[in-house]
Design a protein around this motif. Structure first.
Motif, PDB file in Angstrom:
ATOM      1  N   CYS A   1      59.951  61.970  -6.548  1.00 10.68           N
ATOM      2  CA  CYS A   1      60.705  60.715  -6.480  1.00 10.68           C
ATOM      3  C   CYS A   1      60.294  59.728  -7.577  1.00 10.68           C
ATOM      4  O   CYS A   1      60.489  58.517  -7.450  1.00 10.68           O
ATOM      5  CB  CYS A   1      60.589  60.059  -5.103  1.00 10.68           C
ATOM      6  SG  CYS A   1      61.270  61.080  -3.783  1.00 10.68           S
ATOM      7  N   ARG A   2      59.764  60.268  -8.683  1.00 12.00           N
ATOM      8  CA  ARG A   2      59.376  59.444  -9.827  1.00 12.00           C
ATOM      9  C   ARG A   2      60.472  59.511 -10.885  1.00 12.00           C
ATOM     10  O   ARG A   2      61.055  60.566 -11.120  1.00 12.00           O
ATOM     11  CB  ARG A   2      58.059  59.958 -10.393  1.00 12.00           C
ATOM     12  CG  ARG A   2      57.549  59.198 -11.589  1.00 12.00           C
ATOM     13  CD  ARG A   2      56.221  59.803 -12.052  1.00 12.00           C
ATOM     14  NE  ARG A   2      55.096  58.957 -11.711  1.00 12.00           N
ATOM     15  CZ  ARG A   2      53.843  59.385 -11.673  1.00 12.00           C
ATOM     16  NH1 ARG A   2      53.568  60.647 -11.912  1.00 12.00           N
ATOM     17  NH2 ARG A   2      52.865  58.555 -11.374  1.00 12.00           N
ATOM     18  N   THR A   3      60.767  58.363 -11.497  1.00 10.13           N
ATOM     19  CA  THR A   3      61.757  58.319 -12.571  1.00 10.13           C
ATOM     20  C   THR A   3      61.113  58.810 -13.866  1.00 10.13           C
ATOM     21  O   THR A   3      59.945  59.207 -13.884  1.00 10.13           O
ATOM     22  CB  THR A   3      62.272  56.878 -12.763  1.00 10.13           C
ATOM     23  OG1 THR A   3      61.224  56.084 -13.313  1.00 10.13           O
ATOM     24  CG2 THR A   3      62.738  56.276 -11.444  1.00 10.13           C
ATOM     25  N   GLU A   4      61.852  58.742 -14.967  1.00  7.43           N
ATOM     26  CA  GLU A   4      61.267  59.144 -16.247  1.00  7.43           C
ATOM     27  C   GLU A   4      60.163  58.186 -16.688  1.00  7.43           C
ATOM     28  O   GLU A   4      59.324  58.517 -17.522  1.00  7.43           O
ATOM     29  CB  GLU A   4      62.334  59.258 -17.324  1.00  7.43           C
ATOM     30  CG  GLU A   4      62.875  57.927 -17.840  1.00  7.43           C
ATOM     31  CD  GLU A   4      63.684  58.094 -19.117  1.00  7.43           C
ATOM     32  OE1 GLU A   4      64.073  59.232 -19.417  1.00  7.43           O
ATOM     33  OE2 GLU A   4      63.914  57.077 -19.800  1.00  7.43           O
ATOM     34  N   ASP A   5      60.154  56.990 -16.121  1.00 10.82           N
ATOM     35  CA  ASP A   5      59.061  56.046 -16.342  1.00 10.82           C
ATOM     36  C   ASP A   5      57.994  56.330 -15.282  1.00 10.82           C
ATOM     37  O   ASP A   5      58.239  56.188 -14.086  1.00 10.82           O
ATOM     38  CB  ASP A   5      59.568  54.602 -16.199  1.00 10.82           C
ATOM     39  CG  ASP A   5      58.505  53.557 -16.522  1.00 10.82           C
ATOM     40  OD1 ASP A   5      57.310  53.832 -16.289  1.00 10.82           O
ATOM     41  OD2 ASP A   5      58.874  52.465 -16.982  1.00 10.82           O
TER      42      ASP A   5
ATOM     43  N   ASP B   1      52.300  59.120  -0.453  1.00 15.37           N
ATOM     44  CA  ASP B   1      51.252  60.122  -0.682  1.00 15.37           C
ATOM     45  C   ASP B   1      50.857  60.198  -2.154  1.00 15.37           C
ATOM     46  O   ASP B   1      49.664  60.252  -2.498  1.00 15.37           O
ATOM     47  CB  ASP B   1      51.746  61.488  -0.188  1.00 15.37           C
ATOM     48  CG  ASP B   1      50.673  62.549  -0.269  1.00 15.37           C
ATOM     49  OD1 ASP B   1      49.760  62.536   0.579  1.00 15.37           O
ATOM     50  OD2 ASP B   1      50.734  63.391  -1.196  1.00 15.37           O
ATOM     51  N   ARG B   2      51.839  60.185  -3.028  1.00 16.00           N
ATOM     52  CA  ARG B   2      51.559  60.295  -4.466  1.00 16.00           C
ATOM     53  C   ARG B   2      50.776  59.080  -4.979  1.00 16.00           C
ATOM     54  O   ARG B   2      49.828  59.214  -5.744  1.00 16.00           O
ATOM     55  CB  ARG B   2      52.872  60.431  -5.236  1.00 16.00           C
ATOM     56  CG  ARG B   2      53.515  61.801  -5.115  1.00 16.00           C
ATOM     57  CD  ARG B   2      52.812  62.783  -6.024  1.00 16.00           C
ATOM     58  NE  ARG B   2      53.312  64.156  -5.847  1.00 16.00           N
ATOM     59  CZ  ARG B   2      53.038  65.152  -6.674  1.00 16.00           C
ATOM     60  NH1 ARG B   2      52.290  64.941  -7.751  1.00 16.00           N
ATOM     61  NH2 ARG B   2      53.495  66.355  -6.436  1.00 16.00           N
ATOM     62  N   LEU B   3      51.175  57.902  -4.568  1.00 16.81           N
ATOM     63  CA  LEU B   3      50.487  56.697  -5.042  1.00 16.81           C
ATOM     64  C   LEU B   3      49.051  56.621  -4.548  1.00 16.81           C
ATOM     65  O   LEU B   3      48.205  55.968  -5.166  1.00 16.81           O
ATOM     66  CB  LEU B   3      51.258  55.456  -4.611  1.00 16.81           C
ATOM     67  CG  LEU B   3      52.550  55.165  -5.377  1.00 16.81           C
ATOM     68  CD1 LEU B   3      53.332  54.049  -4.713  1.00 16.81           C
ATOM     69  CD2 LEU B   3      52.250  54.799  -6.828  1.00 16.81           C
TER      70      LEU B   3
END
Length: 843
Positions: free
Chosen positions: A268-272, A304-306
């Motif tokens: 769920c991360r954008t290209e940024d 979870d990722r953060l």
């Protein structure tokens, strides 16, 4: 070092993200700034139509104060993000503030799609998306008669329900050939359409909207369909789909999907690398999701990722279970049989309004998906079996006798039973055995299963049973029977005393649990006064003195005022009684006047004055019908469509004194605006253009619940028959101190089973239930008057048996706002009033 996380959007998914993040960031490494465009905290958008059916914004609110006082959360409501500077890592808000971030989460959701047809922007045309939208629709409905909803999907049917609740004649226009085309197949959609039309809606499928035609006042007068048909419309609601709110991301140069949505990867991360997107604004691998469950899964992934985890969003569970206009609908997996070689097994019953389809692999063994309309009891088990072999033949699964009734044992341990919180069957059974859980509420608290959409709750009960948990339903140590079983024993044997019942069917001498229960049963079946010699000792304190004891040892007196209607003469009597006995008076929410501060020896004197003026006991002390609240209905209100006052009085006089497992409250509203708050009652009646709608199972208290529709558009006779059946079935089968809401929730089959028994007479007992109420009506006698006519009963009303003329000297009052209130030790003592003598009361 504390880092700053900015969350843009505080809807359902944004709220889930924030609460999950705070629960898992144990080291408090992040400070959160939450920007919510709406002025309201996060609320349940899925249940929006209930906002027009008596529920307030507080009922829909998801934010229960868990973030209040959290110094790590800066929640800003009514503040929108207007631009993102990715180089400076800042967000500019609508207030002009510039907020710097170390990580940015976009949870901006979606906006409604309004087809650009001529007239779509007329005053009287609305979108259906927010609480503010519904406030505008409510205001406009006051001058409207005919409503049209453009769109027959999930939100469209919610909008149609909202207009119906507002009293509008409503039509639904859907371009596809059946309703809810994204969720259900043609067979399910057509079954749903027939069920919806039974509720009085007109459904027009296979037709588009050509234009909204304006009248002379510049407001809608009709909707013209693409086939040229014109249908009347004073109010139009567009609910034809949604579009991702990706404009912030577009302006910031972030890639978006071909059909909209901020492009993100499986994390769920954008290209940024510092910007994430979740929910309806995100496009995972180019695909957006319009359901809340995938949004929740995305939120958990980013949390979870953060925090250093490795979670990934591996696609969404497409399952959905809904109740639309009182109709149960569910779909899961490959509901449209798109898998090559997929086989369909269908069972449809047009007479009962049910439709079930299973989609199987080409060898007819593996469950790929399904659709259920009208009866969704099998949904929790079937969804958990998705992608797995069926444990029985498709015919057995679909058989009406089984009701799709595969037991929870058929589900493997690794199967997910709660997709909202990703809880497996194994997680639940482990929690049950390791923590000694004995009920569904405990399973919810321990695992979070069932606290999301709630569709898995029936399976949780099955898993408890599968673990050998059988709740002890014995009434107490003296009776191994349930309250319902004791009721049937008394009814069948004709037992009239507690001692006879405990001797024949129990042990010991009884206790403060079983004695009041048996007293209530005997009062309802054996008749006689509750203070007669064989019943008086069974009563609790309130019933023992036919009044509610208050905290300083005095009692309140509550005369019945049916429907809240009272003459000036009776008002004067109440005022004179309150003045003469020095009582505190208060008008209650149930449209009665309570008189507080009466000593026990004063009660008969007060009752004599009230009974002589035509009053009777309001049973505020008993587990019985309390009040039937009403608005002014057609007598005075310009919106009223039914005589709510007359019906409220009729119902209250019919059911007064009806002893029950718990108190019973009711309300009658003269129109859908619901001024009597009928849907917060154990049973509520709302007038419609065609008669009365009957709702059951509502209550206030610690766990407020709104009543649900049992039957619609009833005439007076049918309404009273159904209320008779409902109340008597409740009295006969509910547990001790179980309100109607909890009774229905605990009932196997819930509201649908209740409807089958009460409306359809599936057990063949309707005539007997009605006859039982008629026997109660014929045998009713006022309990206050019964005491006044009996010297032996009057003798109970003294503070001290050995000194009947002496009032209790420990009772003290002080004065506040011109009236008495209880006082602690040392406060002023009121002037003594004469002790009650039986001959004075009879005079």
């Amino acid at each position: 070092m504390t880092r700053t996380l900015v969350v843009v959007g505080y809807g359902m998914v944004g709220h889930r993200f924030v609460t999950a993040f705070r629960a898992r960031d144990h080291e408090r490494r992040w400070r959160l700034i939450v920007l919510g465009e709406e002025r309201h905290p996060a609320y349940d958008r899925v249940g929006l139509s209930s906002y027009l059916d008596g529920r307030g914004l507080a009922d829909l609110c998801l934010d229960r104060g868990e973030l209040a006082g959290d110094p790590a959360v800066d929640r800003r409501l009514g503040v929108a993000a207007v631009s993102i500077d990715r180089d400076a890592r800042t967000v500019r808000t609508s207030t002009g503030a510039v907020v710097r971030y170390d990580a940015l989460v976009l949870a901006t959701g979606s906006r409604p799609f309004v087809p650009p047809v001529p007239g779509h922007d007329l005053p009287g045309c609305f979108a259906y998306r927010t609480v503010d939208d519904l406030d505008r629709i409510r205001a406009a409905s006051a001058e409207a008669r005919d409503g049209v909803v453009v769109g027959g999907g999930l939100l469209g049917l919610e909008a149609a329900n909202a207009l119906r609740l507002l009293g509008l004649r409503t039509q639904v226009v859907e371009m596809a050939d059946w309703l809810m085309p994204l969720q259900v197949d043609e067979g399910g959609g057509r079954t749903l359409g027939r069920l919806v039309e039974r509720l009085g809606l007109v459904v027009r499928t296979g037709n588009g909207t050509g234009a909204v035609e304006a009248g002379q006042d510049g407001r809608p007068r009709a909707v013209r369909l693409t086939d040229g048909t014109e249908i009347p419309a004073d109010l139009v609601v567009f609910s034809a789909g949604i579009r991702a709110r990706d404009e912030l991301a577009r302006a910031a140069g972030l890639p978006v999907g071909e059909r909209g949505g901020v492009l993100v990867d499986e994390t769920c991360r954008t290209e940024d690398p510092r910007v994430w997107a979740v929910g309806e604004c995100a496009a995972v691998a180019g695909r957006t999701y319009g359901l809340v469950a995938p949004g929740y899964a995305m939120a958990e992934t980013v949390v979870d990722r953060l925090l250093g985890g490795s979670a990934a969003f591996d696609g969404a569970d497409p399952a959905t279970k809904l109740k639309l206009l009182g109709v149960d609908v569910a779909s899961f997996g490959d509901a449209h049989s798109a898998t090559p070689g997929a086989l369909d097994v269908v069972h449809a019953n047009a007479a009962s309004g049910t439709y079930t389809k299973l989609v199987l692999s080409d060898d007819a063994r593996t469950l790929l998906g399904g659709v259920l309309v009208g009866d969704t009891r099998a949904y929790p088990t079937l969804r958990a079996l998705l992608g797995r072999p069926l444990p029985a033949s498709p015919e057995q699964v679909l058989a009406p006798a089984g009701g799709g009734g595969l037991s929870a044992d058929a589900v493997p341990d690794e199967a997910t039973v709660c997709s909202c919180h990703n809880v497996t069957k194994g997680d639940v059974t482990a929690a049950i055995t390791q923590h000694g859980l004995t009920d569904v509420a405990g399973v919810k608290r321990c695992t979070l299963a069932g606290t999301g959409c709630g569709s898995c709750v029936p399976m949780l009960g099955g898993l408890l049973a599968g673990c050998g948990v059988e709740p002890d339903r014995a009434l107490c140590e003296h009776f191994r029977h349930t309250r319902a079983e004791l009721y049937e024993i008394v009814r069948a044997t004709g037992i009239t005393t507690f001692s006879e019942l405990v001797r024949a069917h129990g042990t010991g001498r009884g206790c403060d649990i079983c004695k009041p229960v048996v007293a209530s049963i005997l009062a309802g079946l054996a008749g006689g006064h509750v203070l007669s010699e064989d019943q008086a000792g069974l009563q609790d304190t309130n019933d023992r003195f036919l009044a509610n004891i208050q905290r300083n040892g005095t009692y309140s007196v509550v005369p019945r005022i049916p429907g809240g209607e009272i003459t000036p003469e009776k008002l004067i009597t109440i005022g004179e009684v309150a003045r003469d006995f020095g009582l505190y008076t208060k008008i209650t929410g149930g449209q009665r006047i309570d008189l507080f501060g009466a000593r026990v020896e004063q009660l008969p004197l007060i009752w004599r004055r009230l009974v002589d003026a035509g009053f009777e006991s309001g049973h505020a002390y008993g587990k019985a019908l309390r009040t039937v609240k009403s608005c002014v209905g057609t007598d005075w209100c310009r919106y009223g469509v039914g005589d709510s006052v007359a019906m409220a009085i009729r119902l209250e006089l019919r059911y007064r004194g009806l002893r029950a497992p718990h108190k019973v409250k009711a309300g009658v509203s003269g129109c859908a605006r619901e001024c009597a708050e009928a849907r917060s009652k154990d049973f509520g009646v709302i007038a419609t253009e065609k008669g009365w709608n009957l709702y059951v199972g509502g209550n206030g208290g610690f766990t407020p619940r709104h009543a649900e529709l049992l039957a619609a558009d009833l005439d007076d006779r049918s309404l009273i028959a159904l209320v008779d059946r409902f109340l008597m079935f409740y009295i006969r089968t509910a547990d001790r101190l179980q309100r109607t809401a909890a009774w229905i929730e605990a009932m196997e089959g819930g509201l649908e089973h209740l409807r089958a028994v009460v409306v359809d007479d599936s057990l063949g007992i309707a005539e007997e239930l009605e006859a039982a109420v008629e026997r109660h009506v014929g045998g009713y006698a006022d309990e206050w008057a019964g005491v006044l006519a009996d010297p032996e009963k009057l003798a109970r009303f003294v503070s001290f048996v050995n000194s009947p003329d002496v009032p209790d000297p420990t009772i003290r009052f002080t004065t506040e706002r011109g009236q008495i209130r209880p006082s602690g030790p040392g406060g002023p003592v009121p002037l003594p009033l004469p002790a009650v003598r039986p001959e004075a009361v009879r005079a």
